[in-house]
Design a protein around this motif. Sequence first.
Motif, PDB file in Angstrom:
ATOM      1  N   THR A   1     -26.470  83.890   8.284  1.00 36.53           N
ATOM      2  CA  THR A   1     -26.005  83.753   9.666  1.00 36.53           C
ATOM      3  C   THR A   1     -24.490  83.623   9.747  1.00 36.53           C
ATOM      4  N   ASN A   2     -23.885  82.808   8.857  1.00 36.52           N
ATOM      5  CA  ASN A   2     -22.430  82.615   8.956  1.00 36.52           C
ATOM      6  C   ASN A   2     -21.674  83.907   8.645  1.00 36.52           C
ATOM      7  N   VAL A   3     -22.193  84.709   7.692  1.00 37.26           N
ATOM      8  CA  VAL A   3     -21.533  85.984   7.378  1.00 37.26           C
ATOM      9  C   VAL A   3     -21.703  86.959   8.539  1.00 37.26           C
ATOM     10  N   LEU A   4     -22.919  87.039   9.090  1.00 43.19           N
ATOM     11  CA  LEU A   4     -23.152  87.931  10.227  1.00 43.19           C
ATOM     12  C   LEU A   4     -22.291  87.547  11.419  1.00 43.19           C
ATOM     13  N   ARG A   5     -22.162  86.241  11.653  1.00 48.52           N
ATOM     14  CA  ARG A   5     -21.369  85.791  12.803  1.00 48.52           C
ATOM     15  C   ARG A   5     -19.893  86.132  12.602  1.00 48.52           C
ATOM     16  N   THR A   6     -19.360  85.844  11.420  1.00 49.04           N
ATOM     17  CA  THR A   6     -17.950  86.145  11.154  1.00 49.04           C
ATOM     18  C   THR A   6     -17.683  87.643  11.201  1.00 49.04           C
ATOM     19  N   ALA A   7     -18.574  88.421  10.586  1.00 50.80           N
ATOM     20  CA  ALA A   7     -18.381  89.870  10.536  1.00 50.80           C
ATOM     21  C   ALA A   7     -18.471  90.492  11.924  1.00 50.80           C
ATOM     22  N   SER A   8     -19.435  90.060  12.714  1.00 49.81           N
ATOM     23  CA  SER A   8     -19.592  90.660  14.039  1.00 49.81           C
ATOM     24  C   SER A   8     -18.421  90.298  14.946  1.00 49.81           C
ATOM     25  N   SER A   9     -17.897  89.089  14.811  1.00 46.05           N
ATOM     26  CA  SER A   9     -16.722  88.712  15.583  1.00 46.05           C
ATOM     27  C   SER A   9     -15.517  89.546  15.173  1.00 46.05           C
ATOM     28  N   ARG A  10     -15.323  89.683  13.890  1.00 48.77           N
ATOM     29  CA  ARG A  10     -14.182  90.442  13.369  1.00 48.77           C
ATOM     30  C   ARG A  10     -14.286  91.918  13.759  1.00 48.77           C
ATOM     31  N   ALA A  11     -15.495  92.464  13.806  1.00 48.82           N
ATOM     32  CA  ALA A  11     -15.673  93.883  14.087  1.00 48.82           C
ATOM     33  C   ALA A  11     -15.660  94.197  15.575  1.00 48.82           C
ATOM     34  N   GLY A  12     -15.557  93.173  16.435  1.00 46.38           N
ATOM     35  CA  GLY A  12     -15.378  93.416  17.853  1.00 46.38           C
ATOM     36  C   GLY A  12     -16.638  93.435  18.685  1.00 46.38           C
ATOM     37  N   PHE A  13     -17.698  92.765  18.227  1.00 41.50           N
ATOM     38  CA  PHE A  13     -18.941  92.732  18.991  1.00 41.50           C
ATOM     39  C   PHE A  13     -18.821  91.761  20.161  1.00 41.50           C
ATOM     40  N   PRO A  14     -19.634  91.956  21.218  1.00 43.19           N
ATOM     41  CA  PRO A  14     -19.579  91.046  22.370  1.00 43.19           C
ATOM     42  C   PRO A  14     -20.067  89.654  22.007  1.00 43.19           C
ATOM     43  N   ALA A  15     -19.594  88.670  22.776  1.00 42.52           N
ATOM     44  CA  ALA A  15     -19.875  87.264  22.474  1.00 42.52           C
ATOM     45  C   ALA A  15     -21.362  86.965  22.442  1.00 42.52           C
ATOM     46  N   SER A  16     -22.155  87.623  23.294  1.00 35.05           N
ATOM     47  CA  SER A  16     -23.583  87.336  23.350  1.00 35.05           C
ATOM     48  C   SER A  16     -24.284  87.664  22.041  1.00 35.05           C
ATOM     49  N   LEU A  17     -23.773  88.634  21.288  1.00 38.58           N
ATOM     50  CA  LEU A  17     -24.369  88.988  20.000  1.00 38.58           C
ATOM     51  C   LEU A  17     -23.775  88.180  18.856  1.00 38.58           C
ATOM     52  N   VAL A  18     -22.532  87.736  19.020  1.00 42.75           N
ATOM     53  CA  VAL A  18     -21.875  86.972  17.950  1.00 42.75           C
ATOM     54  C   VAL A  18     -22.453  85.567  17.842  1.00 42.75           C
ATOM     55  N   SER A  19     -22.751  84.949  18.973  1.00 45.83           N
ATOM     56  CA  SER A  19     -23.153  83.546  18.954  1.00 45.83           C
ATOM     57  C   SER A  19     -24.480  83.329  18.239  1.00 45.83           C
ATOM     58  N   ASP A  20     -25.387  84.286  18.340  1.00 52.41           N
ATOM     59  CA  ASP A  20     -26.701  84.151  17.704  1.00 52.41           C
ATOM     60  C   ASP A  20     -27.046  85.490  17.065  1.00 52.41           C
ATOM     61  N   PRO A  21     -26.378  85.863  15.963  1.00 53.15           N
ATOM     62  CA  PRO A  21     -26.447  87.243  15.473  1.00 53.15           C
ATOM     63  C   PRO A  21     -27.753  87.573  14.756  1.00 53.15           C
ATOM     64  N   LEU A  22     -28.346  88.698  15.133  1.00 48.21           N
ATOM     65  CA  LEU A  22     -29.452  89.308  14.398  1.00 48.21           C
ATOM     66  C   LEU A  22     -28.994  90.683  13.953  1.00 48.21           C
ATOM     67  N   LEU A  23     -29.283  91.045  12.713  1.00 45.73           N
ATOM     68  CA  LEU A  23     -28.823  92.330  12.192  1.00 45.73           C
ATOM     69  C   LEU A  23     -29.335  93.479  13.051  1.00 45.73           C
ATOM     70  N   ARG A  24     -30.590  93.408  13.476  1.00 44.43           N
ATOM     71  CA  ARG A  24     -31.144  94.468  14.322  1.00 44.43           C
ATOM     72  C   ARG A  24     -30.308  94.668  15.574  1.00 44.43           C
ATOM     73  N   ASP A  25     -29.930  93.578  16.247  1.00 46.34           N
ATOM     74  CA  ASP A  25     -29.181  93.678  17.499  1.00 46.34           C
ATOM     75  C   ASP A  25     -27.765  94.188  17.260  1.00 46.34           C
ATOM     76  N   LEU A  26     -27.143  93.746  16.164  1.00 42.75           N
ATOM     77  CA  LEU A  26     -25.797  94.216  15.848  1.00 42.75           C
ATOM     78  C   LEU A  26     -25.796  95.713  15.563  1.00 42.75           C
ATOM     79  N   VAL A  27     -26.773  96.159  14.809  1.00 37.01           N
ATOM     80  CA  VAL A  27     -26.846  97.587  14.481  1.00 37.01           C
ATOM     81  C   VAL A  27     -27.142  98.402  15.734  1.00 37.01           C
ATOM     82  N   GLU A  28     -28.035  97.916  16.590  1.00 35.41           N
ATOM     83  CA  GLU A  28     -28.309  98.636  17.831  1.00 35.41           C
ATOM     84  C   GLU A  28     -27.039  98.784  18.664  1.00 35.41           C
ATOM     85  N   HIS A  29     -26.289  97.707  18.785  1.00 31.93           N
ATOM     86  CA  HIS A  29     -25.053  97.791  19.570  1.00 31.93           C
ATOM     87  C   HIS A  29     -24.069  98.769  18.923  1.00 31.93           C
ATOM     88  N   ALA A  30     -23.931  98.685  17.599  1.00 29.43           N
ATOM     89  CA  ALA A  30     -22.983  99.551  16.898  1.00 29.43           C
ATOM     90  C   ALA A  30     -23.346 101.024  17.057  1.00 29.43           C
TER      91      ALA A  30
END
Length: 681
Positions: free
Chosen positions: A314-343
């Motif tokens: 979780t901490n790696v996903l949260r840091t990576a998604s924040s750094r890569a520019g994902f919206p706050a709603s996905l960063v706060s509670d990151p799931l790989l599926r949701d991050l990939v869908e957004h990307a």
Amino acid sequence: MVRHVIVVASQCSTMPELGTLEAAAGDLHAVLTDPHLGGAEPTDDSLLLNPQSPEDVTAAVHAAATRAQQDGAVLIVALLGHGFTAPTLRFMVRDSRVTSAGSAVDVPGLLGEVANEAEGVIALIDTCHAGAAPPSPDVLANGVRAGQVQFAVIMAAAAGQDAYGMNLSLALASVLRRGLDDRGRHLLVDDELMSSVRAEVRKLDSGQSIGRSVFDQYDFAVGPLWLAHNARASYGAGSEIGPVAARLLDEASEGWPDRPTRWTHASLTALLTSSAADQHPAQKMWIEEIKAGLQECRKTVHVLKEHLPDAMRTNVLRTASSRAGFPASLVSDPLLRDLVEHAVLVGDRFERSGRSRHASPGRLVAALLVGAGITPPAELIEWIEGHRDVVSFKDAYKEFQQWDQSARTRLVLGIPSFAGRRRSSGDSVLEWPRRLHAWVIQGGETLGSNEFEAPTRDEAGLTAVIKAAIRWARGRLPADERLEHIDIAACGRALAQWHPEEARTGLQKLGIAHRVTLRWNNSIVRDDGAEWDAADLNYLAEDVLEALEAGDTELSWLGPADMADLEDLKERLASETGRPWALEQRPAGCDEALSALAAYTPILIWPENATAAPGQFRTTVDGLWNQIRNEQDWHAGRALKPGDGTPNGLRQVRRVWHDRQWLDFCKQFEPPLNSPEEETS
């Protein structure tokens, strides 16, 4: 089934202004009228702000109840603002007075009336003394519906308690947006919802007791009384399609008959083969693109899980998604599926239009690799080389590596604590120190240290000595390495009035030529009168950082009432667990306020100036929180000044932030530097 809502939020001219009221009311109204959450019908009068009289409130609530009665619908009534008891709850409007019960709204009376009109009523009462809001059971049992009533009320405080900061409304909106795991399609006013809301409010340590009261004796109810759709019911962690794709599919199929209530790969395929698809060719093409993107998402998730197992934390996903520019709603509670869908489904569209810093698949993979400290496996490189986002990946991977490498090399400037004389305005006149201490660090190693004497004891003298320290530090580095990061450790009194990043230490200002991070100096400067030592401060900071990285704590706010008595505030902070704090307004005597807070929080946010309207700064920080907590975005946003004259939100924000690199540096100080008294005598 149609649902109706009325949200009433009121300031009162005879009571202190509620800085977060309007923002909290708007946020709660948005959640309750979101078709995927509260599901209520938004109307022109479903949000009533600052009514002038009790009659304005009762008329608006009764009008909403009439609409609900006509539609056979549930009504949600929310009252936000000031309240007092006489002896039951009175809701205060613009000109209400606590000495006059008639100048305020009789809440139990009003709720008892509308409970006997609509098919069901849920009341949300966010006021002081909210526990005195429920109508008498006699009113519900013996009203015009003869007890055939469904009624629930959620209350922000006990009858004898104060409520703070619109905490109930903010917590409730957060829980409804996030949803609850394993709780079915709807969120009821039950133990599970109340436990989650209470947990959110406990993070704020306001001490208020969140309560509920339920009356359910309606034999002909179509089902239980629910507050909102459960955001996690249909698209939880185990679902094959996540909320990002579901939202896009909802948009793409708008107006189609018999579209799925829950999106799966099977329901998506069935929709595309239905007769409705041929009647909407443009929408069908969009949905087919989404379906193809979902196939890519499944492959990408499989590849990343197979080749980057160490990044699936979780901490790696949260840091990576924040750094890569994902919206706050996905960063706060990151799931790989949701991050990939957004990307894939959202980020790729921006990537192809040239917005390379958007959250594309390539940036996500690069951020995961660098964040986890992993050398890309050969199989992953092969997969990336065959991916259309390869250029974005290579650019981002180089950018993130260079940033991390440059951040390992820093100049630390330890500024002894400033003394001060009190002004009539509340702030103090600074007495500038005569020296500073400097270290060049790289990774965990100190490359050199030095001490510099200021030519004069004023701001110009300190600027000159900072310039000398920078020249010295450059000489300690290899010829091909630039000094980019400077940590300035100073006391609260100094940082309240002095802006070191604005100092002209060369061709450019310090904060433009370098990435300046502000720190408290109390871990490296001894204060013989303090009850704590550097180890206490570092342990507290480690706990706060661990909780923030794990998602177990959030930014907490201090308003003018909290800052009114600093001794009381320090006693309160000494009795609570540590957390990141922010100030809603810049207080009078800001130097003393920051000095009081420095020992209790390694992360503090406060306004650049005192001119912002109540609630405005909090709204700014909430919208920029992921940029504020992401070191790379913070420095980029602070350095860039918009050329079109639009305000840069990050430039309105002042920040002290202790990260793990700083804590590692502070641990070496045994004994610490000279005391403030020795430095300023």
